[in-house]
Design a protein around this motif. Structure first.
Motif, PDB file in Angstrom:
ATOM      1  N   SER A   4       0.695  -1.068   0.049  1.00 21.80           N
ATOM      2  CA  SER A   4      -0.192  -0.005  -0.120  1.00 21.80           C
ATOM      3  C   SER A   4       0.778   1.277  -0.080  1.00 21.80           C
ATOM      4  N   ILE A   5       0.314   2.415  -0.473  1.00 23.50           N
ATOM      5  CA  ILE A   5       0.966   3.773  -0.312  1.00 23.50           C
ATOM      6  C   ILE A   5       1.299   3.927   0.905  1.00 23.50           C
ATOM      7  N   LEU A   6       0.520   3.690   1.938  1.00 24.67           N
ATOM      8  CA  LEU A   6       0.813   4.182   3.282  1.00 24.67           C
ATOM      9  C   LEU A   6       1.944   3.450   3.885  1.00 24.67           C
ATOM     10  N   SER A   7       2.028   2.063   3.500  1.00 23.88           N
ATOM     11  CA  SER A   7       3.223   1.102   4.076  1.00 23.88           C
ATOM     12  C   SER A   7       4.140   1.759   3.521  1.00 23.88           C
ATOM     13  N   LEU A   8       4.359   1.785   2.071  1.00 21.53           N
ATOM     14  CA  LEU A   8       5.621   2.647   1.433  1.00 21.53           C
ATOM     15  C   LEU A   8       6.018   3.867   2.016  1.00 21.53           C
ATOM     16  N   ALA A   9       5.184   4.754   2.133  1.00 23.37           N
ATOM     17  CA  ALA A   9       5.510   6.087   2.702  1.00 23.37           C
ATOM     18  C   ALA A   9       5.996   5.790   4.170  1.00 23.37           C
ATOM     19  N   ARG A  10       5.396   4.972   5.127  1.00 24.26           N
ATOM     20  CA  ARG A  10       5.895   4.932   6.639  1.00 24.26           C
ATOM     21  C   ARG A  10       7.459   4.279   6.424  1.00 24.26           C
ATOM     22  N   ALA A  11       7.516   3.265   5.504  1.00 24.09           N
ATOM     23  CA  ALA A  11       8.944   2.556   5.435  1.00 24.09           C
ATOM     24  C   ALA A  11      10.101   3.595   4.971  1.00 24.09           C
ATOM     25  N   LEU A  12       9.483   4.256   3.895  1.00 25.35           N
ATOM     26  CA  LEU A  12      10.716   5.352   3.263  1.00 25.35           C
ATOM     27  C   LEU A  12      10.791   6.537   4.635  1.00 25.35           C
ATOM     28  N   ALA A  13       9.748   7.120   5.148  1.00 26.66           N
ATOM     29  CA  ALA A  13      10.163   8.156   6.020  1.00 26.66           C
ATOM     30  C   ALA A  13      11.121   7.338   7.255  1.00 26.66           C
ATOM     31  N   LEU A  14      10.545   6.343   7.794  1.00 20.52           N
ATOM     32  CA  LEU A  14      11.544   5.634   8.943  1.00 20.52           C
ATOM     33  C   LEU A  14      12.989   5.425   8.521  1.00 20.52           C
ATOM     34  N   LEU A  15      12.982   4.924   7.221  1.00 22.47           N
ATOM     35  CA  LEU A  15      14.380   4.496   6.751  1.00 22.47           C
ATOM     36  C   LEU A  15      15.344   5.842   6.615  1.00 22.47           C
ATOM     37  N   TRP A  16      14.781   6.851   6.026  1.00 23.24           N
ATOM     38  CA  TRP A  16      15.211   8.051   5.945  1.00 23.24           C
ATOM     39  C   TRP A  16      15.889   8.603   7.416  1.00 23.24           C
ATOM     40  N   ALA A  17      14.972   8.697   8.424  1.00 24.26           N
ATOM     41  CA  ALA A  17      15.484   9.082   9.773  1.00 24.26           C
ATOM     42  C   ALA A  17      16.268   8.193  10.282  1.00 24.26           C
ATOM     43  N   GLY A  18      16.183   6.972  10.146  1.00 24.76           N
ATOM     44  CA  GLY A  18      17.064   5.811  10.590  1.00 24.76           C
ATOM     45  C   GLY A  18      18.132   6.011  10.109  1.00 24.76           C
ATOM     46  N   PHE A  19      18.274   6.207   8.730  1.00 22.10           N
ATOM     47  CA  PHE A  19      19.841   6.239   8.257  1.00 22.10           C
ATOM     48  C   PHE A  19      20.585   7.603   8.940  1.00 22.10           C
ATOM     49  N   TRP A  20      19.713   8.561   8.995  1.00 23.32           N
ATOM     50  CA  TRP A  20      20.678   9.785   9.692  1.00 23.32           C
ATOM     51  C   TRP A  20      21.060   9.623  11.024  1.00 23.32           C
ATOM     52  N   VAL A  21      20.120   8.801  11.771  1.00 18.49           N
ATOM     53  CA  VAL A  21      20.340   8.615  13.106  1.00 18.49           C
ATOM     54  C   VAL A  21      21.803   7.775  13.166  1.00 18.49           C
TER      55      VAL A  21
END
Length: 125
Positions: A4-21
């Protein structure tokens, strides 16, 4: 399997923030950076995590925040990035900084709009 679009958006946002952390923490640890130097970055990382998690509760607001963060990151790199990089490298790096939060924010906004339209159709029926 359909993602789903929602799952993809959540995964992308968490991967982005997690990468920078991970990136900032690993760099601070590897170079034995004193806390007075990495604490301002920790504040920025906390902001990244909050912005990545905001759409889980407030989808439209969080989508706008993520999209805005992506545009801001891209603009900041264009202004303050290394000037001597070749144009292709500069464009690619700008896209890598800006694209993940911008895309995640747009996906959240698309999902919010579709959910509202489906809800309106359901109420009208």
């Amino acid at each position: 399997m359909r993602v789903s679009i929602l799952s993809l958006a959540r995964a992308l946002a968490l991967l982005w923030a997690g990468f920078w952390v991970f990136f900032v923490a690993a760099e601070a640890w590897a170079f034995h950076t004193p806390p007075r130097l990495w604490l301002p970055w920790a504040g920025m990382l906390l902001l990244f995590v909050i912005v990545a998690l905001a759409p889980w509760r407030w989808e439209m607001t969080g989508g706008f925040l993520l999209a805005g963060m992506g545009l801001l990151a891209g603009a900041a790199y264009v202004v303050w990035g290394p000037a001597r990089l070749p144009v292709a490298s500069r464009l690619l790096t700008t896209a890598m900084f800006a694209a993940p939060p911008l895309l995640a924010g747009l996906l959240f906004l698309i999902h919010h709009r579709r959910a509202r339209a489906a809800s309106a159709r359901f109420r009208a029926a």
